[in-house]
Write a protein that holds these residues in place. Structure first.
Motif, short mmCIF file in Angstrom:
data_model
loop_
_atom_site.label_atom_id
_atom_site.label_comp_id
_atom_site.label_asym_id
_atom_site.label_seq_id
_atom_site.Cartn_x
_atom_site.Cartn_y
_atom_site.Cartn_z
N GLU A 287 0.83 -1.20 0.00
CA GLU A 287 0.00 0.00 0.00
C GLU A 287 0.86 1.25 0.00
OE1 GLU A 287 -3.94 1.20 2.35
OE2 GLU A 287 -2.15 1.43 3.59
N ARG A 288 1.98 1.18 0.74
CA ARG A 288 2.87 2.33 0.82
C ARG A 288 3.40 2.70 -0.57
NH1 ARG A 288 4.06 6.47 4.34
NH2 ARG A 288 5.79 7.55 3.38
N ARG A 289 3.79 1.68 -1.32
CA ARG A 289 4.32 1.95 -2.65
C ARG A 289 3.23 2.51 -3.58
NH1 ARG A 289 7.11 -2.78 -1.69
NH2 ARG A 289 5.72 -4.03 -2.97
N LYS A 290 2.02 1.93 -3.48
CA LYS A 290 0.90 2.44 -4.28
C LYS A 290 0.63 3.90 -3.93
CE LYS A 290 -1.74 -1.89 -4.48
NZ LYS A 290 -2.99 -2.51 -3.98
N TYR A 291 0.62 4.18 -2.64
CA TYR A 291 0.36 5.54 -2.13
C TYR A 291 1.38 6.52 -2.68
CZ TYR A 291 1.16 9.10 1.57
OH TYR A 291 1.40 10.25 2.27
N MET A 293 3.34 6.16 -5.32
CA MET A 293 3.22 6.25 -6.78
C MET A 293 2.07 7.19 -7.17
SD MET A 293 3.84 2.34 -8.08
CE MET A 293 3.45 2.74 -9.78
N LEU A 294 0.96 7.07 -6.46
CA LEU A 294 -0.19 7.94 -6.74
C LEU A 294 0.15 9.40 -6.43
CD1 LEU A 294 -3.05 5.72 -5.30
CD2 LEU A 294 -2.77 6.37 -7.69
N CYS A 295 0.91 9.61 -5.37
CA CYS A 295 1.31 10.97 -5.01
C CYS A 295 2.17 11.59 -6.11
CB CYS A 295 2.10 10.98 -3.69
SG CYS A 295 1.10 10.62 -2.23
N ARG A 296 2.94 10.76 -6.80
CA ARG A 296 3.81 11.24 -7.89
C ARG A 296 3.07 11.31 -9.23
NH1 ARG A 296 7.48 7.53 -5.30
NH2 ARG A 296 7.13 5.96 -6.92
N GLY A 297 1.80 10.92 -9.21
CA GLY A 297 1.04 10.91 -10.46
C GLY A 297 1.32 9.71 -11.32
N GLU A 298 1.82 8.65 -10.70
CA GLU A 298 2.17 7.43 -11.44
C GLU A 298 1.16 6.32 -11.19
OE1 GLU A 298 6.03 6.43 -10.04
OE2 GLU A 298 6.95 8.31 -10.71
N GLY A 299 -0.04 6.69 -10.81
CA GLY A 299 -1.04 5.69 -10.42
C GLY A 299 -1.64 4.94 -11.59
N LEU A 300 -2.57 4.07 -11.25
CA LEU A 300 -3.26 3.29 -12.28
C LEU A 300 -4.11 4.21 -13.14
CD1 LEU A 300 -4.46 0.35 -9.99
CD2 LEU A 300 -2.52 0.33 -11.55
N LYS A 301 -4.09 3.99 -14.42
CA LYS A 301 -4.90 4.79 -15.32
C LYS A 301 -6.19 4.05 -15.64
CE LYS A 301 -1.55 7.74 -15.55
NZ LYS A 301 -1.65 9.02 -14.82
N MET A 302 -7.27 4.79 -15.73
CA MET A 302 -8.56 4.19 -16.08
C MET A 302 -8.54 3.70 -17.53
SD MET A 302 -11.87 6.18 -14.75
CE MET A 302 -12.50 5.96 -13.11
N THR A 303 -9.24 2.63 -17.76
CA THR A 303 -9.39 2.16 -19.15
C THR A 303 -10.28 3.16 -19.90
OG1 THR A 303 -11.35 0.86 -18.59
CG2 THR A 303 -9.20 -0.24 -18.42
N VAL A 469 -5.38 10.79 -2.46
CA VAL A 469 -5.27 9.56 -3.26
C VAL A 469 -6.00 8.41 -2.58
CG1 VAL A 469 -3.08 10.29 -4.26
CG2 VAL A 469 -3.05 8.90 -2.20
N PHE A 470 -6.45 7.49 -3.40
CA PHE A 470 -7.20 6.30 -2.95
C PHE A 470 -6.41 5.06 -3.41
CE2 PHE A 470 -10.04 9.80 -3.08
CZ PHE A 470 -11.05 9.57 -2.15
N PRO A 471 -5.48 4.56 -2.58
CA PRO A 471 -4.58 3.46 -3.01
C PRO A 471 -5.29 2.19 -3.44
CG PRO A 471 -3.79 4.47 -0.97
CD PRO A 471 -5.15 5.01 -1.21
N GLU A 472 -6.44 1.90 -2.84
CA GLU A 472 -7.15 0.65 -3.17
C GLU A 472 -7.60 0.62 -4.62
OE1 GLU A 472 -7.74 -2.14 -1.19
OE2 GLU A 472 -6.28 -1.15 0.10
N VAL A 473 -7.94 1.79 -5.18
CA VAL A 473 -8.49 1.82 -6.53
C VAL A 473 -7.59 2.56 -7.52
CG1 VAL A 473 -10.86 1.58 -5.74
CG2 VAL A 473 -9.88 3.87 -5.99
N GLY A 474 -6.57 3.25 -7.03
CA GLY A 474 -5.64 3.95 -7.91
C GLY A 474 -6.08 5.33 -8.32
#
Length: 536
Positions: A287-291, A293-303, A469-474
């Motif tokens: 979760e820490r890594r996801k968090y 990454m999202l803070c840096r704008g590197e999160g999951l992108k929506m389809t 940011v919402f780490p569970e969903v990106g």
């Protein structure tokens, strides 16, 4: 006179408690701005002191120049000079009176005003905890945003208005603070940066011997024996008599000799263990890594298919009379959980009023301790907050009404409006807003049930960082002044929506102000009826 002394003592006693009211400066940029004014006042006072000293020296200089000419003339013909009765009188007068006056002038302390001001202002100074907190914030920003020490040291950050840099001494201090926390990773990084800047020719009071002493030990603690030996040798070249370095060198050589004698098979097994440990490290705190990454704008992108379901619209609050003729702008930020943003929903004037009401009351933000049931401060929440009631100001009352009209939820059972200002590297690590099943008494004292929904105003733009940011969903929601985001924490069944776990990313550059309203279950029975399915 005695009465005046007593009155001054009482007045001072009344003032002192307030002087210590604003603690934890590093947790709020809003409160830190007061320190700028304090420092400016001290600079003005220091300049006044310099002027007074310069005036005093000017007087002494004129006196010296006058007497230099006079004594030059007198020493050439002492008897002839003193043969003039006026000269004889003036010599007696100078030595008996005027030299005494000059002595008094030389001894006169011109620093009283400056020292008095310093004594008063010192009550408002930050303390060691603030300095350590600010240092830890820099280390946190470094990790979250993948910044190297040279970038931070040179102040090359995105969106900065006033560029600043760290001296070798500053880098050394950061390394020492990391060292006291047994954080040898950051100790190594910042001691190396301090050493690099000194090697490049920076003039500094920082001593290479001290830096190498800390650096070699930090490197050794991380298991790099060869590098630790190399650094210790460099230290001994600068100071051959350094007692600890000589002792460490002998110890390192002994350990190195033992390692060379070790069996290769044991080395192979150690390598295997290291690989297993590395695998475990990769799985540790995902979760820490996801968090980060999202803070840096590197999160999951929506389809693209999901993105097509997101819309912007004019929203009238389900035909609320206040918004039929003047609907508000609303846009979808995320689909599951559904997060919507309202644009231009709070004016600059309202924001300033809320900030002015909150600022005198800001105190270190707390979290609910599930073990004790009490509120406590935590290292993972770095901000200050204040609570505002609707009856205190028409502006707050109007904001509460607006939230009720646009959400359709009753705000009479909601918590007061919480205003928060984030400090240096201010953040709130991943958390839930609602009470989970393992903490049934989380909001028992309120008697209004669980937190059904969250409304969050962004009251400032942030130059860099500071996303929600919402780490569970990106999902990443970026601050934009004058907007607000809204989401439900509970399903209509009353069950918690665990996908709403969210965090406030560290503020890299800028000042972040937010205010939020937590709405509770009570009063929503007919506004948001329950469903039979747990996840609906």
């Amino acid at each position: 006179m005695a009465f005046n002394k007593i009155w001054c003592t009482i007045a001072l006693g009344l003032l002192l408690p307030f002087s210590y009211a604003h603690t934890d400066f590093f947790t709020s940029i809003g409160h830190m701005t007061d320190l700028i004014n304090t420092e400016k006042d001290l600079v003005v006072s220091l300049k006044d002191y310099i002027k007074a000293e310069e005036s005093k020296l000017e007087q002494i200089k004129k006196w010296a120049e006058k007497l230099d000419q006079l004594t030059d003339t007198a020493t050439k013909d002492p008897e002839g000079f003193l043969g003039h009765p006026v000269n004889a009188f003036k010599l007696m007068k100078r030595l008996n009176t005027e030299w005494g006056e000059l002595e008094s002038l030389v001894l006169k302390d011109m620093s009283d005003g400056f020292i008095s001001n310093m004594t008063i202002q010192r009550q408002f100074f930050p303390n060691d905890e603030d300095q350590t907190g600010a240092a830890k914030a820099l280390l946190r920003l470094q990790d979250t945003y993948n910044l190297d020490t040279d970038t931070l040291s040179r102040g090359n950050l995105p969106g900065v208005k006033h560029k600043s840099f760290l001296t070798a001494e500053d880098c050394f201090e950061l390394g020492k603070i990391a060292y006291t926390e047994a954080d040898y990773y950051h100790t190594e990084l910042w001691m190396e940066q301090a050493l690099k800047q000194l090697d490049e020719g920076e003039v500094s009071s920082a001593d290479k011997v001290y830096i190498l002493d800390y650096l070699s030990y930090a490197v050794y603690q991380q298991g790099d024996l060869g590098k630790a030996m190399m650094l210790t040798k460099r230290l001994l070249e600068l100071d051959p008599e350094h007692q600890r370095a000589n002792g460490n060198m002998k110890y390192f050589e002994y350990i190195m000799a033992k390692e060379k004698e070790a069996n290769k098979s044991s080395t192979d097994s150690e390598d295997q263990m290291e690989k297993e440990t590395e695998v475990k490290k990769k799985d540790y705190l995902p979760e820490r890594r996801k968090y980060e990454m999202l803070c840096r704008g590197e999160g999951l992108k929506m389809t693209p298919r999901r993105q097509k379901r997101l819309f912007c619209r004019y929203y009238d609050g389900n035909r609320n009379p206040r918004y039929i003729l003047g609907p508000v702008k609303q846009e979808d930020e995320w689909d599951k959980p559904r997060i919507v943003r309202f644009l231009d929903i709070i004016s600059d004037e309202e924001i300033e009023t809320v900030k002015e009401l909150a600022k005198p009351r800001l105190s270190r933000a707390t979290v609910h301790d599930p073990e004790t049931g009490k509120l406590t401060t935590a290292h993972y929440r770095v901000s200050k907050s204040a609570w505002l009631s609707g009856y205190e100001s028409p502006v707050v009352s109007r904001i509460n009404t607006r939230i009720q009209d646009l959400t359709g939820l009753d705000v009479s059972t909601a918590e007061e409006l919480q205003v928060a200002n984030y400090g240096v590297g201010g953040q709130y690590e991943p958390h839930f807003d609602f009470g989970r099943k393992d903490e049934p008494d989380a909001f028992k004292e309120l008697g209004t049930g669980n937190r059904i929904a969250t409304w969050l105003f962004y009251m400032s733009d942030v130059s860099a960082g500071g996303a929600t940011v919402f780490p569970e969903v990106g999902a990443s929601v970026w601050p934009k002044k004058g907007t607000a985001v809204f989401w439900y924490n509970l399903f209509p069944s009353g069950e918690g929506d665990y996908s709403t776990r969210h965090a406030a990313c560290p503020v890299l550059v800028g000042n972040k102000w937010v205010s939020n309203k937590w709405l509770h279950e009570r009063g929503q029975e007919f506004r948001r009826p329950c469903t039979l399915s747990e996840l609906e």
